[in-house]
Design a protein around this motif. Structure first.
Motif, PDB file in Angstrom:
ATOM      1  N   UNK A  55     -11.490   1.110  -2.030  1.00 15.13           N
ATOM      2  CA  UNK A  55     -11.546   2.281  -2.912  1.00 15.13           C
ATOM      3  C   UNK A  55     -10.717   3.398  -2.321  1.00 15.13           C
ATOM      4  N   UNK A  56     -10.098   4.175  -3.204  1.00 15.04           N
ATOM      5  CA  UNK A  56      -9.379   5.356  -2.774  1.00 15.04           C
ATOM      6  C   UNK A  56      -7.882   5.221  -2.930  1.00 15.04           C
ATOM      7  N   UNK A  57      -7.169   6.236  -2.420  1.00 16.85           N
ATOM      8  CA  UNK A  57      -5.713   6.297  -2.536  1.00 16.85           C
ATOM      9  C   UNK A  57      -5.123   6.620  -1.164  1.00 16.85           C
ATOM     10  N   UNK A  58      -4.101   5.849  -0.783  1.00 17.79           N
ATOM     11  CA  UNK A  58      -3.396   6.038   0.487  1.00 17.79           C
ATOM     12  C   UNK A  58      -1.916   6.194   0.188  1.00 17.79           C
ATOM     13  N   UNK A  59      -1.291   7.164   0.852  1.00 20.88           N
ATOM     14  CA  UNK A  59       0.157   7.300   0.717  1.00 20.88           C
ATOM     15  C   UNK A  59       0.823   6.787   1.984  1.00 20.88           C
ATOM     16  N   UNK A  60       2.002   6.199   1.802  1.00 21.18           N
ATOM     17  CA  UNK A  60       2.804   5.707   2.913  1.00 21.18           C
ATOM     18  C   UNK A  60       4.094   6.506   2.893  1.00 21.18           C
ATOM     19  N   UNK A  61       4.515   6.984   4.066  1.00 20.15           N
ATOM     20  CA  UNK A  61       5.673   7.873   4.090  1.00 20.15           C
ATOM     21  C   UNK A  61       6.397   7.823   5.430  1.00 20.15           C
ATOM     22  N   UNK A  74      -0.897   3.347  -2.329  1.00 22.31           N
ATOM     23  CA  UNK A  74      -1.811   2.228  -2.488  1.00 22.31           C
ATOM     24  C   UNK A  74      -3.065   2.738  -3.166  1.00 22.31           C
ATOM     25  N   UNK A  75      -3.441   2.029  -4.222  1.00 23.51           N
ATOM     26  CA  UNK A  75      -4.693   2.312  -4.903  1.00 23.51           C
ATOM     27  C   UNK A  75      -5.555   1.076  -4.713  1.00 23.51           C
ATOM     28  N   UNK A  76      -6.821   1.163  -4.922  1.00 23.04           N
ATOM     29  CA  UNK A  76      -7.741   0.138  -4.464  1.00 23.04           C
ATOM     30  C   UNK A  76      -7.357  -1.313  -4.803  1.00 23.04           C
ATOM     31  N   UNK A  77      -7.971  -2.197  -4.038  1.00 23.85           N
ATOM     32  CA  UNK A  77      -7.855  -3.655  -4.170  1.00 23.85           C
ATOM     33  C   UNK A  77      -6.499  -4.211  -3.770  1.00 23.85           C
ATOM     34  N   UNK A  78      -6.017  -3.788  -2.602  1.00 22.04           N
ATOM     35  CA  UNK A  78      -4.794  -4.370  -2.065  1.00 22.04           C
ATOM     36  C   UNK A  78      -4.740  -4.168  -0.554  1.00 22.04           C
ATOM     37  N   UNK A  79      -3.925  -4.982   0.092  1.00 26.62           N
ATOM     38  CA  UNK A  79      -3.721  -4.844   1.530  1.00 26.62           C
ATOM     39  C   UNK A  79      -2.747  -3.700   1.774  1.00 26.62           C
ATOM     40  N   UNK A  80      -3.049  -2.893   2.792  1.00 28.78           N
ATOM     41  CA  UNK A  80      -2.214  -1.736   3.089  1.00 28.78           C
ATOM     42  C   UNK A  80      -1.641  -1.804   4.497  1.00 28.78           C
ATOM     43  N   UNK A  81      -1.654  -2.951   5.095  1.00 28.44           N
ATOM     44  CA  UNK A  81      -1.130  -3.154   6.441  1.00 28.44           C
ATOM     45  C   UNK A  81       0.385  -3.146   6.423  1.00 28.44           C
ATOM     46  N   UNK A  82       1.003  -2.586   7.467  1.00 25.71           N
ATOM     47  CA  UNK A  82       2.452  -2.728   7.660  1.00 25.71           C
ATOM     48  C   UNK A  82       2.646  -4.120   8.261  1.00 25.71           C
ATOM     49  N   UNK A  83       2.901  -5.087   7.396  1.00 26.61           N
ATOM     50  CA  UNK A  83       2.949  -6.485   7.837  1.00 26.61           C
ATOM     51  C   UNK A  83       4.093  -6.760   8.810  1.00 26.61           C
ATOM     52  N   UNK A  84       5.192  -6.054   8.677  1.00 28.00           N
ATOM     53  CA  UNK A  84       6.295  -6.262   9.625  1.00 28.00           C
ATOM     54  C   UNK A  84       5.828  -5.913  11.038  1.00 28.00           C
TER      55      UNK A  84
END
Length: 191
Positions: A55-61, A74-84
């Motif tokens: 839940x919630x909102x994350x910005x990447x910058x 990123x809005x809910x229900x997803x992975x937010x990891x920097x996979x690289x």
């Protein structure tokens, strides 16, 4: 396992784990809560956990001393990891900040690697995620370069209307590479 669990639904829909592997994987995650303004990821630090946004909102910058440039939300229900950074163990160049209070589920890199060694589907997950990220980043970069800010805003209206409802306009302006005043003029022209 909870029937409507977002992480379970994500994997059931996106990645064909066997039931045993999926349940074990889901149960390996710990729940965390962060307040608005918390920095989840900092430039110069290597990514050491796999994070799923419930839940919630994350910005990447990106950021330097003089400016910030939003590159994703990123809005809910997803992975937010920097996979690289997660896979290469190299420091990230990005920041991630909570725009709202958020709920996450996390698994440490060590626990995730144990899962990968136990289940082949874990490796397939990593390979598939990388392929999707590369494809999405390539499309986003090309679109950002080729389109005008107004064309990119129209694409947000069409493909990501939830961004426009949940993300402050000054963050959308940064994402589009314009000032908030220019975004306001774009919005007036489109109305």
């Amino acid at each position: 396992m909870i029937e409507k669990d977002k992480l379970s639904l994500f994997f059931s829909n996106e990645f064909p784990f066997n039931k045993e592997g999926l349940e074990e994987f889901i149960n390996s995650f710990a729940s965390k809560h962060y307040s608005k303004g918390h920095i989840l990821l900092k430039n110069g630090k290597a990514e050491n956990e796999l994070r799923f946004l419930d839940e919630g909102v994350v910005r990447e910058y990106y950021s330097n001393e003089s400016k910030e440039k939003n590159i994703n939300f990123y809005l809910d229900s997803e992975f937010i990891t920097d996979f690289y950074s997660f896979v290469s163990e190299k420091p990230t160049n990005k920041y991630q900040e909570c725009i709202t209070d958020i709920k996450l589920r996390v698994i440490s890199k060590g626990s995730f690697q144990e899962f990968l060694s136990k289940y082949m589907c874990g490796k397939l997950f990593v390979d598939e995620i990388f392929q999707r990220i590369i494809e999405r980043k390539e499309k986003d970069l090309m679109r950002q370069f080729m389109n005008t800010a107004e064309e990119n805003y129209n694409e947000l209206i069409q493909y990501k209307p939830n961004w426009l409802q949940q993300i402050p306009q000054y963050h959308i302006a940064s994402y589009l590479g314009v000032t908030p005043e220019t975004l306001s003029r774009i919005r007036k022209r489109i109305s």
